[in-house]
Design a protein around this motif. Structure first.
Motif, mmCIF file in Angstrom:
data_model
loop_
_atom_site.group_PDB
_atom_site.id
_atom_site.type_symbol
_atom_site.label_atom_id
_atom_site.label_comp_id
_atom_site.label_asym_id
_atom_site.label_seq_id
_atom_site.Cartn_x
_atom_site.Cartn_y
_atom_site.Cartn_z
ATOM 1 N N UNK A 58 -12.199 38.772 -18.794
ATOM 2 C CA UNK A 58 -10.919 39.443 -18.572
ATOM 3 C C UNK A 58 -10.985 40.954 -18.754
ATOM 4 N N UNK A 59 -11.909 41.408 -19.604
ATOM 5 C CA UNK A 59 -11.981 42.855 -19.859
ATOM 6 C C UNK A 59 -12.435 43.623 -18.615
ATOM 7 N N UNK A 60 -13.013 42.922 -17.640
ATOM 8 C CA UNK A 60 -13.498 43.580 -16.425
ATOM 9 C C UNK A 60 -12.392 43.826 -15.400
ATOM 10 N N UNK A 61 -11.287 43.050 -15.489
ATOM 11 C CA UNK A 61 -10.268 43.209 -14.452
ATOM 12 C C UNK A 61 -8.828 43.355 -14.959
ATOM 13 N N UNK A 62 -8.498 42.807 -16.134
ATOM 14 C CA UNK A 62 -7.115 42.933 -16.604
ATOM 15 C C UNK A 62 -6.661 44.382 -16.726
ATOM 16 N N UNK A 63 -7.511 45.302 -17.240
ATOM 17 C CA UNK A 63 -7.058 46.700 -17.328
ATOM 18 C C UNK A 63 -6.798 47.343 -15.963
ATOM 19 N N UNK A 64 -7.301 46.739 -14.883
ATOM 20 C CA UNK A 64 -7.136 47.298 -13.543
ATOM 21 C C UNK A 64 -5.841 46.831 -12.883
ATOM 22 N N UNK A 65 -5.147 45.863 -13.499
ATOM 23 C CA UNK A 65 -3.923 45.313 -12.916
ATOM 24 C C UNK A 65 -2.730 46.127 -13.394
ATOM 25 N N UNK A 66 -2.076 46.812 -12.472
ATOM 26 C CA UNK A 66 -1.037 47.774 -12.862
ATOM 27 C C UNK A 66 0.322 47.535 -12.217
ATOM 28 N N UNK A 67 0.352 46.824 -11.071
ATOM 29 C CA UNK A 67 1.615 46.698 -10.338
ATOM 30 C C UNK A 67 2.402 45.484 -10.827
ATOM 31 N N UNK A 68 2.952 45.599 -12.018
ATOM 32 C CA UNK A 68 3.656 44.439 -12.582
ATOM 33 C C UNK A 68 4.649 44.887 -13.651
ATOM 34 N N UNK A 69 5.571 43.980 -13.954
ATOM 35 C CA UNK A 69 6.563 44.207 -15.007
ATOM 36 C C UNK A 69 6.275 43.336 -16.231
ATOM 37 N N UNK A 70 5.751 42.153 -16.013
ATOM 38 C CA UNK A 70 5.547 41.202 -17.100
ATOM 39 C C UNK A 70 4.398 41.615 -18.014
ATOM 40 N N UNK A 71 4.444 41.136 -19.254
ATOM 41 C CA UNK A 71 3.290 41.272 -20.149
ATOM 42 C C UNK A 71 2.186 40.388 -19.597
ATOM 43 N N UNK A 72 0.966 40.899 -19.588
ATOM 44 C CA UNK A 72 -0.163 40.189 -18.991
ATOM 45 C C UNK A 72 -1.253 40.014 -20.042
ATOM 46 N N UNK A 73 -1.643 38.753 -20.311
ATOM 47 C CA UNK A 73 -2.638 38.490 -21.359
ATOM 48 C C UNK A 73 -3.640 37.446 -20.874
ATOM 49 N N UNK A 74 -4.856 37.451 -21.426
ATOM 50 C CA UNK A 74 -5.827 36.401 -21.076
ATOM 51 C C UNK A 74 -5.519 35.109 -21.816
#
Length: 247
Positions: free
Chosen positions: A211-227
């Motif tokens: 997840x550390x490879x792609x979660x920080x790249x996800x920006x177009x959202x409103x919700x909290x995003x977690x692995x």
């Protein structure tokens, strides 16, 4: 320790293990076999039997399936053989294993585990669990209650099923870089947010361990995003939970 067996059937692999339901964790290291190709009901049932027999398990078995499951019957089969459609899968597994069997949608199982033991524990409101693997699975919860069989990987995105653009398998098949794949996932998350307005999105499936490879790249959202906390074991744990509940 309350131990029940869970099996997670995927488009590429079948894995299972005894589950400690007090801890919400595998009681022994899981065993995995490749999903037979073609993934006919008979071949998959045989592979599941191999996994269960390896542990000498006697007692209820919970099994996930990559498709819509209603009352133990498999209604769709996007990433496995189409001969699964319309079968009483629960009865088929029960007859083959000689053990009580419960079958549910794979992402629903992962979601139940994450909401009970993992990243969504004690979280109210609308929670969406998404599993990225061979396809994209989804589990939708409203104040802890599951809305079963949402199958949001089949929402239309750019004229095709979303999972044909943004699954983990697509990233590998097309050799996409993490930023390239993240752009596709972002677009997909934007779509599901527009439809369901979740407060929390949990990203699971095999790719969640990276997840550390792609979660920080996800920006177009409103919700909290977690692995996902349980990573790719969530389906096994959720399957065992369903079997225990069915008695």
């Amino acid at each position: 320790m309350a131990t029940v067996f869970g099996v997670d059937i995927g488009g590429s692999g079948i894995k299972g293990a005894p589950v400690d339901l007090d801890a919400g964790a595998l009681a022994q290291e899981r065993h995995k076999v490749l999903t037979p190709q073609p993934s006919s009901p008979e071949a998959v049932v045989e592979a599941v039997g191999e996994v269960v027999r390896r542990f000498g398990h006697q007692g209820p078995v919970g099994l996930t399936f990559p498709g819509v499951v209603v009352g133990g019957h498999t209604r769709t089969a996007a990433n496995v053989d189409k001969r699964w459609i319309g079968l009483d899968a629960a009865a088929m597994f029960q007859d083959a294993l000689g053990l009580p069997a419960t079958v549910l949608n794979d992402a629903d199982a992962a979601g139940l585990a994450e909401l009970t033991y993992g990243a969504g524990r004690a979280h109210g409101g609308v929670v969406l669990v998404l599993t990225f693997g061979t396809g994209i699975g989804s589990a939708l919860f409203v104040d802890g209650a599951l809305v079963p069989n949402t199958e949001l990987g089949h929402l239309e995105l750019r004229g095709k099923d979303a999972e044909l653009r943004a699954s983990s398998a697509v990233r590998e098949r097309h050799d996409l870089s993490w930023p390239q794949w993240a752009e596709r996932v972002d677009e997909y998350l934007e779509l599901v947010e527009r439809l369901f307005s979740p407060q929390l999105i949990i990203i699971g499936g095999g790719v969640s361990r990276k997840h550390e490879k792609f979660l920080p790249l996800l920006t177009r959202r409103e919700a909290e995003l977690v692995p996902a906390t349980l990573r790719n074991d969530a389906g096994i744990v959720g399957a065992a939970m369903a079997a225990a509940k069915a008695g």
